[in-house]
Design an enzyme around this catalytic site. Structure first.
Site, PDB file in Angstrom:
ATOM      1  N   THR A  13       9.690  -9.566 -31.629  1.00  0.00           N
ATOM      2  CA  THR A  13       9.915  -9.636 -33.251  1.00  0.00           C
ATOM      3  C   THR A  13       9.769  -8.184 -34.155  1.00  0.00           C
ATOM      4  OG1 THR A  13       8.732 -11.827 -33.239  1.00  0.00           O
ATOM      5  CG2 THR A  13       9.266 -10.964 -35.257  1.00  0.00           C
ATOM      6  N   VAL A  14       8.884  -7.361 -33.717  1.00  0.00           N
ATOM      7  CA  VAL A  14       8.626  -6.113 -34.493  1.00  0.00           C
ATOM      8  C   VAL A  14       9.560  -5.255 -33.828  1.00  0.00           C
ATOM      9  CG1 VAL A  14       7.182  -4.229 -35.313  1.00  0.00           C
ATOM     10  CG2 VAL A  14       6.317  -6.744 -35.547  1.00  0.00           C
ATOM     11  N   ALA A  43      10.706  -0.373 -23.622  1.00  0.00           N
ATOM     12  CA  ALA A  43       9.841  -0.726 -22.550  1.00  0.00           C
ATOM     13  C   ALA A  43       9.533  -2.362 -22.815  1.00  0.00           C
ATOM     14  CB  ALA A  43       8.475  -0.250 -22.485  1.00  0.00           C
ATOM     15  N   VAL A 131      -0.801  -2.449 -41.873  1.00  0.00           N
ATOM     16  CA  VAL A 131      -1.486  -2.929 -42.841  1.00  0.00           C
ATOM     17  C   VAL A 131      -0.639  -3.822 -43.796  1.00  0.00           C
ATOM     18  CG1 VAL A 131      -3.045  -2.869 -44.747  1.00  0.00           C
ATOM     19  CG2 VAL A 131      -3.572  -1.561 -42.695  1.00  0.00           C
ATOM     20  N   GLY A 133       2.227  -5.424 -43.658  1.00  0.00           N
ATOM     21  CA  GLY A 133       3.585  -5.650 -43.051  1.00  0.00           C
ATOM     22  C   GLY A 133       4.560  -4.556 -43.819  1.00  0.00           C
ATOM     23  N   ILE A 135       4.721  -3.703 -46.987  1.00  0.00           N
ATOM     24  CA  ILE A 135       3.961  -3.035 -48.274  1.00  0.00           C
ATOM     25  C   ILE A 135       3.596  -1.507 -47.929  1.00  0.00           C
ATOM     26  CG2 ILE A 135       2.395  -3.238 -50.328  1.00  0.00           C
ATOM     27  CD1 ILE A 135       2.223  -6.165 -49.706  1.00  0.00           C
ATOM     28  N   GLY A 186       5.898 -18.915 -36.297  1.00  0.00           N
ATOM     29  CA  GLY A 186       5.509 -17.382 -35.862  1.00  0.00           C
ATOM     30  C   GLY A 186       4.826 -16.363 -36.737  1.00  0.00           C
ATOM     31  N   LYS A 204      -7.333  -4.941 -40.938  1.00  0.00           N
ATOM     32  CA  LYS A 204      -6.615  -4.025 -41.901  1.00  0.00           C
ATOM     33  C   LYS A 204      -7.430  -3.493 -43.260  1.00  0.00           C
ATOM     34  CE  LYS A 204      -2.885  -7.407 -40.917  1.00  0.00           C
ATOM     35  NZ  LYS A 204      -2.401  -8.833 -41.435  1.00  0.00           N
TER      36      LYS A 204
HETATM   37  N1  HSE Z   1      -0.935 -12.636 -38.383  1.00  0.00           N
HETATM   38  C1  HSE Z   1      -0.659 -11.556 -39.266  1.00  0.00           C
HETATM   39  C2  HSE Z   1      -0.527 -12.282 -40.524  1.00  0.00           C
HETATM   40  C3  HSE Z   1       0.737 -11.029 -39.008  1.00  0.00           C
HETATM   41  O1  HSE Z   1      -0.410 -13.449 -40.692  1.00  0.00           O
HETATM   42  O2  HSE Z   1      -0.887 -11.757 -41.575  1.00  0.00           O
HETATM   43  C4  HSE Z   1       0.888  -9.681 -39.744  1.00  0.00           C
HETATM   44  O3  HSE Z   1      -0.144  -8.813 -39.502  1.00  0.00           O
END
Ligand code: HSE
Length: 444
Positions: A13-14, A43, A131, A133, A135, A186, A204
């Protein structure tokens, strides 16, 4: 100008978010950095699946070959977890490559050693995306608020937990039912206990607190409590009292030390943070000069997290040829100025409290309860006593008493004192269940 070459570790995903952003916004990014930035190889675990994405990259299952590739300048780690991410990052740093990572667990637990390795090799280890995502909270703490003494931080920093609490409050749904949906969508970590037991938020918070206060990363010092014991009943009572329950990470710098804690928290419903719902994240930061400031946005997801990873890549590219001393220090303070503050014992933490006592509805119960608090010098801010449910008449005990909940809100008090009060209340014969204790933060 010669392009900067990126090696991606992970194309989930990321990783896909990073690849997509770098391709789609290539021209805009070059306008910002002054040189092209290209992902040359990735990879992956499953070569066939990765090739089917048709991203125009070299894909390999040999991650070590990517971190050892002399053509690559920057490694972007989007695998997550400890193994093999840790050894790959160590190898990349030792090879003199800059590393950008979204791996909060790795930074929180191994960050001090990894940052030292990065310094020794004169390269950058950047972790904005670890931390909240999308932001840019690390940038805000480290640079935008650099004039301030940061006093405290309070954040909703786990999207999954916030989604669960929001659905429980808004739709009256049960915890386990909402967790299942969060997993299907997800949002949740591979091990969802990281989300619901507060471990992800503690990772975080560890990172934010170090950057805010200028101290080494200390994950072990975070007090962590999850949301799995939160009931619809407590969500409802909190609402009646004008509060919402949120899973907060709180870090506070006091004159006698540091508090770092993650726990379900009652917040006044009028606060902006109380109205952050679903998978969104928000972090409230109070600085001595600026006062309270709020940062809000998506805390997870492919391109939101990719946005922060790419921003870190751009930062690194901008100082590519600069002497390392001219770079912004990773934790925001000069390394030799990081301070080992005292980490306060939980008994010395300070908070207001919500307590729910399930008692037999007998004369004198309320007087017994309030006298315990009075004797300990704990001020009660509000009391809510509910009537017994009609259906309970059939279940009345031999003495004829039925169970009722009593909800107390206390003023701010030392945690050690509230523990003493709870112990004494639990010794009362009329108490039929262990006391439910939640913290309350006014965030003012
Ligand atoms: N599992 C994490 C969340 C993903 O729900 O915030 C992002 O770090």
């Amino acid at each position: 100008m010669k392009p900067v070459k990126i090696g991606l570790l992970g194309l989930g995903t990321v990783g896909q978010g990073v690849a997509n952003i770098l391709t789609r916004n290539a021209a805009e990014i070059e306008r910002r950095t002054g040189r092209p930035v290209q992902v040359v190889s990735a990879a992956v675990r499953n070569q066939g699946k990765a090739e089917a994405l048709q991203l125009g990259l070299r894909v390999t299952t040999d991650a070590v070959s990517v971190v050892n590739d002399p053509e690559i300048d920057i490694i972007c780690e989007a695998i997550g977890g400890d193994d093999p991410a840790l050894s790959l990052i160590e190898q990349a740093l030792s090879n003199g490559k800059h590393v950008i990572t979204a791996n909060k667990a790795l930074i929180a637990v191994h960050g001090n050693a990894l940052l030292s390795l990065a310094r020794d090799n004169k390269v950058v280890l950047a972790f904005e995306s670890s931390v909240a995502g999308g932001i840019p909270i690390i940038k805000a703490l480290r640079e935008g608020l650099a004039a301030n003494q940061i006093e405290w931080i309070a954040g909703i920093i786990n999207g999954t937990g916030n989604f669960i609490l929001s659905e429980m409050a808004e739709k009256g749904r049960d915890f386990s039912d909402v967790l299942q949906e969060a997993q299907n969508l997800g949002y949740a970590e591979a091990d969802p206990t990281f989300d619901v037991e507060g471990i992800d938020a503690a990772h975080k918070l560890t990172i934010m607190a170090s950057v805010a206060f200028g101290m080494p990363l200390q994950f072990d010092a975070v007090y962590t409590e999850g949301i799995s014991a939160i009931t619809r009943e407590d969500v409802g009572f909190a609402e009646e009292l004008g509060y919402r329950i949120k899973h907060l990470g709180v870090a506070r710098k006091r004159s006698d030390g540091i508090e770092m804690r993650v726990h379900p928290t009652l917040i006044p419903e009028k606060r902006l943070l109380a109205n952050v719902n679903g998978v969104m994240n928000a972090v409230l930061v109070s600085g001595d000069a600026v006062g309270p400031t709020l940062y809000y946005g998506p805390g997870a997801g492919s391109e939101p997290t990719g946005s922060s990873l790419v921003a870190d890549i751009i930062d690194v590219v901008r100082t590519f040829d600069a002497d390392p001393v001219h770079r912004v220090p990773s934790l925001g303070f000069q390394h030799d100025a990081l301070t080992d503050y005292t980490m306060l014992d939980t008994a010395d933490y300070q908070s207001a409290y919500y307590l729910r006592l399930q008692v037999l509805d007998q004369p004198g119960v309320m007087a017994n309860v309030t006298s315990i608090f009075g004797d300990l010098g704990i001020s009660i801010e509000a009391i809510l006593q509910k009537e017994p449910e009609a259906s309970q008449d059939d279940n009345a005990s031999v003495s004829g008493a039925v169970e009722v909940p009593i909800i107390l809100l206390t003023r701010r008090v030392r945690e050690g004192l509230i523990e003493q009060a709870i112990e004494r209340v639990q010794a009362l014969e009329s108490l039929v269940q262990p006391v439910v204790r939640l913290r309350v933060e006014s965030l003012s």
